[in-house]
Every structure is written in C-alpha cells, then in structure tokens.
Design an enzyme around this catalytic site. Structure first.
Site, PDB file in Angstrom:
ATOM      1  N   ARG A  64     -20.183 -42.607 -13.845  1.00 37.27           N
ATOM      2  CA  ARG A  64     -20.516 -42.359 -12.418  1.00 37.27           C
ATOM      3  C   ARG A  64     -21.715 -43.316 -12.176  1.00 37.27           C
ATOM      4  NH1 ARG A  64     -19.579 -37.437 -10.225  1.00 37.27           N
ATOM      5  NH2 ARG A  64     -19.640 -35.941 -11.485  1.00 37.27           N
ATOM      6  N   ALA A  76     -17.260 -29.246 -12.351  1.00 34.84           N
ATOM      7  CA  ALA A  76     -17.905 -29.153 -11.260  1.00 34.84           C
ATOM      8  C   ALA A  76     -17.580 -29.454  -9.843  1.00 34.84           C
ATOM      9  CB  ALA A  76     -19.389 -29.859 -10.680  1.00 34.84           C
ATOM     10  N   GLU A  92     -12.434 -25.601  -8.285  1.00 37.94           N
ATOM     11  CA  GLU A  92     -12.862 -27.163  -8.814  1.00 37.94           C
ATOM     12  C   GLU A  92     -12.466 -27.305 -10.595  1.00 37.94           C
ATOM     13  OE1 GLU A  92     -14.162 -29.598  -7.923  1.00 37.94           O
ATOM     14  OE2 GLU A  92     -14.533 -29.101  -5.514  1.00 37.94           O
ATOM     15  N   GLU A  96      -9.776 -30.060 -11.301  1.00 37.62           N
ATOM     16  CA  GLU A  96     -10.028 -31.205 -12.462  1.00 37.62           C
ATOM     17  C   GLU A  96      -9.544 -30.871 -13.693  1.00 37.62           C
ATOM     18  OE1 GLU A  96     -14.300 -31.662 -12.522  1.00 37.62           O
ATOM     19  OE2 GLU A  96     -14.739 -31.841 -10.242  1.00 37.62           O
ATOM     20  N   GLU A 140     -10.695 -39.216  -7.963  1.00 40.50           N
ATOM     21  CA  GLU A 140     -11.356 -39.141  -8.634  1.00 40.50           C
ATOM     22  C   GLU A 140     -10.214 -39.360  -9.981  1.00 40.50           C
ATOM     23  OE1 GLU A 140     -13.728 -34.604  -9.206  1.00 40.50           O
ATOM     24  OE2 GLU A 140     -11.598 -34.748  -8.043  1.00 40.50           O
TER      25      GLU A 140
END
Length: 180
Positions: A64, A76, A92, A96, A140
C-alpha cells in the site's frame, strides 16, 4: 439538543481522479463563523470476510503506497456507479482471490473515515467457497494467505493487519465464533 450542522456556502473542486475526487467546501459553522472543509469523495466500496471450510479467513497481502509497506487485508474494492453492493462483493472476491461463494451475508455498512471522506463500505461474509478464476487489475499485485482466527488476532497485535475494515471484519468473525 443544539444544531451542530454546517451549511455549505461554496464548493471548489480541486482534483478528480479514477478513484477519488477532492473538494474544499466553505461552510457556515453552528456559531455563525465560517471555515473550510477538505473532503474526499469516494463512490463507495465493499469488503469480504471469506471463510474457508477449514474455518480460515482468506486475506490478500499487498503493498500500500500511502503506507509505504505491505499489509494483509480482506478482499475489497470500489463500487462502480449504481452497482449493487453484493454484486460488487461477489466480483471483487473472485477477481482478487479466485473464489466464489454460495452463501452471502451482509454484516454491516459504515463510513471509513468520516472526518475527511464520504466513503461508505459494505462488509459481507462469504461462505461455501469454490475455486473460480483470479482476474486482477493490471496494476494490482497480491498474494493470498489463509489464516485462523488466532493467527489473525496475532497479526493485528503485530501490526501486519492494520487497516480498519480488516480489523473490524476479524472482530466480527471473532464475535460470531464466541456466539456459536
């Protein structure tokens, strides 16, 4: 009770991005004085407490940038305009983690940082999981882990789990374990 509301006098848009926008509102305070409020506008989000048949929670480990560190979080993501929160949660979770769930329960919805942002997050629990297809966004990068409740509580104590939604989700999970 006295009126604590602030009346907006003017709004100045500062930034509009892919995920958030920033505005500065000039407001009239309850005492008649004026002040400025910096406000982050967000379309809303979902988060998922996904529990495996072995009673482990699925977490994603990711870097992050605002924190300059890698942390563990529940899956999330941001809601699209007008998107149903549960549909977003289902999307999601699979994007993910590669998992789908047969059973969905809405746990709670809350504002994540009401002092400066309007983000409203819907927290779901997903059970009866089956493997689907991971489909991460091109920017991501995540690793999956599955931890027991005691492992999660230890990670909170160590600071490895340090975001509000994940801490809240694990405490909800712990509360459910004690009620069973």
């Amino acid at each position: 009770m006295r009126n604590l509301e602030e009346k907006t006098i003017s709004t100045q848009s500062i930034f509009k991005g892919r995920v958030i926008s920033l505005q500065v509102d000039e407001v009239e305070l309850p005492n008649g004085n004026t002040s400025n409020r910096e406000i982050v506008k967000h379309p809303g989000a979902v988060a998922v407490v996904a529990i495996t048949p072995e009673d482990r929670i699925i977490l994603v480990r990711q870097f992050r940038k605002p924190l300059e560190k890698t942390i563990y979080e529940i899956p999330a993501g941001k809601r699209e305009s007008g998107e149903d929160p549960q549909v977003c949660a289902e999307r999601e979770l699979e994007e993910e983690t590669g998992y789908r769930a047969e059973k969905w329960d809405h746990l709670v919805s809350f504002y994540t940082s009401p002092g400066f942002a309007d983000e409203y997050l819907h927290l779901y629990q997903a059970d009866e999981l089956s493997k689907g297809q991971v489909n991460l966004d091109e920017d991501e990068f995540v690793e999956l882990v599955e931890w027991t409740l005691p492992e999660c509580l230890q990670a909170i104590s160590r600071g490895d789990i340090c975001d509000a939604k994940t801490v809240a989700a694990i405490l909800f999970w712990q509360n459910q374990q004690h009620q069973s």
